[in-house]
Design a protein around this motif. Structure first.
Motif, PDB file in Angstrom:
ATOM      1  N   ALA A   1      -1.403   2.674  -2.549  1.00 27.92           N
ATOM      2  CA  ALA A   1      -1.940   3.842  -1.843  1.00 27.92           C
ATOM      3  C   ALA A   1      -0.788   4.724  -1.369  1.00 27.92           C
ATOM      4  O   ALA A   1      -0.746   5.151  -0.210  1.00 27.92           O
TER       5      ALA A   1
ATOM      6  N   ASP B   1       3.945   3.011   5.411  1.00 27.27           N
ATOM      7  CA  ASP B   1       3.173   2.169   6.339  1.00 27.27           C
ATOM      8  C   ASP B   1       3.990   0.936   6.741  1.00 27.27           C
ATOM      9  O   ASP B   1       3.968   0.516   7.898  1.00 27.27           O
TER      10      ASP B   1
ATOM     11  N   SER C   1       0.862  -1.186   0.000  1.00 23.77           N
ATOM     12  CA  SER C   1       0.000   0.000   0.000  1.00 23.77           C
ATOM     13  C   SER C   1       0.900   1.239   0.000  1.00 23.77           C
ATOM     14  O   SER C   1       0.807   2.090  -0.896  1.00 23.77           O
ATOM     15  N   SER C   2       1.787   1.324   0.977  1.00 28.19           N
ATOM     16  CA  SER C   2       2.701   2.466   1.088  1.00 28.19           C
ATOM     17  C   SER C   2       3.932   1.988   1.852  1.00 28.19           C
ATOM     18  O   SER C   2       3.796   1.357   2.914  1.00 28.19           O
TER      19      SER C   2
ATOM     20  N   GLN D   1       3.169   1.025  -5.310  1.00 29.63           N
ATOM     21  CA  GLN D   1       2.385   1.337  -4.110  1.00 29.63           C
ATOM     22  C   GLN D   1       0.934   1.571  -4.528  1.00 29.63           C
ATOM     23  O   GLN D   1       0.663   2.435  -5.361  1.00 29.63           O
TER      24      GLN D   1
ATOM     25  N   GLY E   1      -2.308  15.012   2.539  1.00 24.63           N
ATOM     26  CA  GLY E   1      -3.343  14.045   2.182  1.00 24.63           C
ATOM     27  C   GLY E   1      -3.427  13.711   0.699  1.00 24.63           C
ATOM     28  O   GLY E   1      -4.382  13.083   0.244  1.00 24.63           O
ATOM     29  N   ARG E   2      -2.412  14.134  -0.081  1.00 30.47           N
ATOM     30  CA  ARG E   2      -2.465  13.860  -1.524  1.00 30.47           C
ATOM     31  C   ARG E   2      -2.014  12.438  -1.823  1.00 30.47           C
ATOM     32  O   ARG E   2      -1.300  11.826  -1.055  1.00 30.47           O
ATOM     33  N   ARG E   3      -2.407  11.936  -3.001  1.00 32.72           N
ATOM     34  CA  ARG E   3      -1.892  10.649  -3.479  1.00 32.72           C
ATOM     35  C   ARG E   3      -0.508  10.866  -4.072  1.00 32.72           C
ATOM     36  O   ARG E   3      -0.187  11.944  -4.557  1.00 32.72           O
ATOM     37  N   TRP E   4       0.332   9.812  -3.999  1.00 34.38           N
ATOM     38  CA  TRP E   4       1.598   9.844  -4.737  1.00 34.38           C
ATOM     39  C   TRP E   4       1.470   8.840  -5.867  1.00 34.38           C
ATOM     40  O   TRP E   4       1.348   7.640  -5.641  1.00 34.38           O
ATOM     41  N   TRP E   5       1.476   9.335  -7.106  1.00 32.63           N
ATOM     42  CA  TRP E   5       1.249   8.489  -8.276  1.00 32.63           C
ATOM     43  C   TRP E   5       2.566   7.984  -8.824  1.00 32.63           C
ATOM     44  O   TRP E   5       3.483   8.751  -9.055  1.00 32.63           O
TER      45      TRP E   5
ATOM     46  N   ARG F   1       1.264   7.890  -0.638  1.00 36.81           N
ATOM     47  CA  ARG F   1       0.711   9.203  -0.280  1.00 36.81           C
ATOM     48  C   ARG F   1       1.802  10.269  -0.217  1.00 36.81           C
ATOM     49  O   ARG F   1       2.972   9.981   0.012  1.00 36.81           O
TER      50      ARG F   1
ATOM     51  N   ARG G   1       2.332  14.686   0.915  1.00 34.70           N
ATOM     52  CA  ARG G   1       1.935  15.611   1.979  1.00 34.70           C
ATOM     53  C   ARG G   1       0.506  16.086   1.748  1.00 34.70           C
ATOM     54  O   ARG G   1      -0.020  16.002   0.660  1.00 34.70           O
TER      55      ARG G   1
END
Ligand code: BTN
Length: 267
Positions: A60, A37, A33-34, A58, A66-70, A62, A64
């Motif tokens: 999910a 995490d 997920s991340s 990943q 609350g944005r997603r990291w694509w 993320r 800063r």
């Protein structure tokens, strides 16, 4: 050239780190997920500092605020490092500076492409975001008990692969057009060596060298900026970074204020 997973799993990558190799415990996961995490869970189980988890993908990731990291599978460099520094919680920013500066240094030494940073945690090439850092700390009393330093770098591909809102603001190392595109393994190895050196420096001088380096690389210092702080927007001159990495702003009336978080854009 073996791929990143193989370089990590065979121990070849850690062997290339020289003396910094003894500090790190390096792992690769295909999908998670991340990585922040995963490293946080390991920290809670008592993992030592120097643990690094690198992910192929990943689901999910993320950033800063609350944005997603694509990042598409195999296209980016996405990893998290566990640190357990003897630092006050307010100094977490300095860990983000150390990671962003290390990433910028790795881009310059591996790809020979000029890289800058942007307060508080962005890495830029050709004025566009090539990477970012997300530090998540656990605090015990007046100390950081564990800091999870997540680093994402856009490596292969073109920004056309990304969601529309990201495309104009971001770039990959490949799209930056280096004469020779380094492998992700070479980038990761250099990044980890650079981070180890800055981390040792930070612990011994309290951040003086790091702040001096940040002042050289940051694009916002000395510029008129707009800072978004939640629902508030501030227009000011970005004057300086303080001893814990906070940004010092000066309004047109000469009044100064310090911010520890926020989104900065040049005016
Ligand atoms: C940002 O620019 O807002 C920070 C981006 C940080 C992304 C990295 S990728 C590895 C680690 N895992 C995450 O979920 N996020 C960080």
């Amino acid at each position: 050239m073996p791929d990143l997973a193989e370089q990590i799993r065979t121990g070849r990558l850690i062997d290339s780190l020289g003396s910094a190799g003894a500090f790190y415990d390096l792992h690769y996961v295909e999908t998670t997920s991340s990585t922040n995490d995963d490293v946080r869970a390991a920290a809670l189980r008592g993992a030592s500092e120097g643990l690094v988890i690198v992910a192929g993908y990943q689901s999910a990731g993320r950033g800063r605020r609350g944005r997603r990291w694509w990042s598409k599978r195999g296209q980016g460099l996405t990893c998290s490092v566990l640190l357990r520094p003897s630092l006050a919680p307010a100094a977490s920013h300095l860990l983000a500076f150390a990671a962003a500066l290390s990433a910028a240094a790795a881009i310059e030494s591996c790809a020979h492409v000029s890289a800058r940073t942007k307060w508080p945690n962005d890495i830029l090439v050709k004025g566009k975001k090539i990477g970012g850092v997300l530090v998540e700390s656990r605090v015990a009393g007046s100390q950081i008990e564990a800091a999870i330093v997540g680093i994402g770098l856009n490596h292969y591909g073109r920004s056309g692969d990304w969601p529309q809102e990201v495309q104009e603001r971001a770039i990959t190392l490949e799209a930056a057009g280096p004469a020779r595109l380094p492998s992700r393994g070479a980038m990761l190895a250099t990044l980890l060596v650079e981070l180890h050196a800055r981390y040792l420096g930070l612990q011994s001088d309290g951040g003086d060298d790091l702040l001096a380096e940040w002042r050289q690389r940051d694009i916002v210092l000395g510029k008129q900026v707009t800072v978004t702080l939640g629902s508030e927007t501030v227009e000011a001159l970005a004057v300086e970074v303080g001893p814990c990495g906070e940004l010092i702003l000066e309004g047109s009336n000469g009044v100064r204020r310090t911010v520890t978080a926020g989104e900065v854009t040049l005016r």
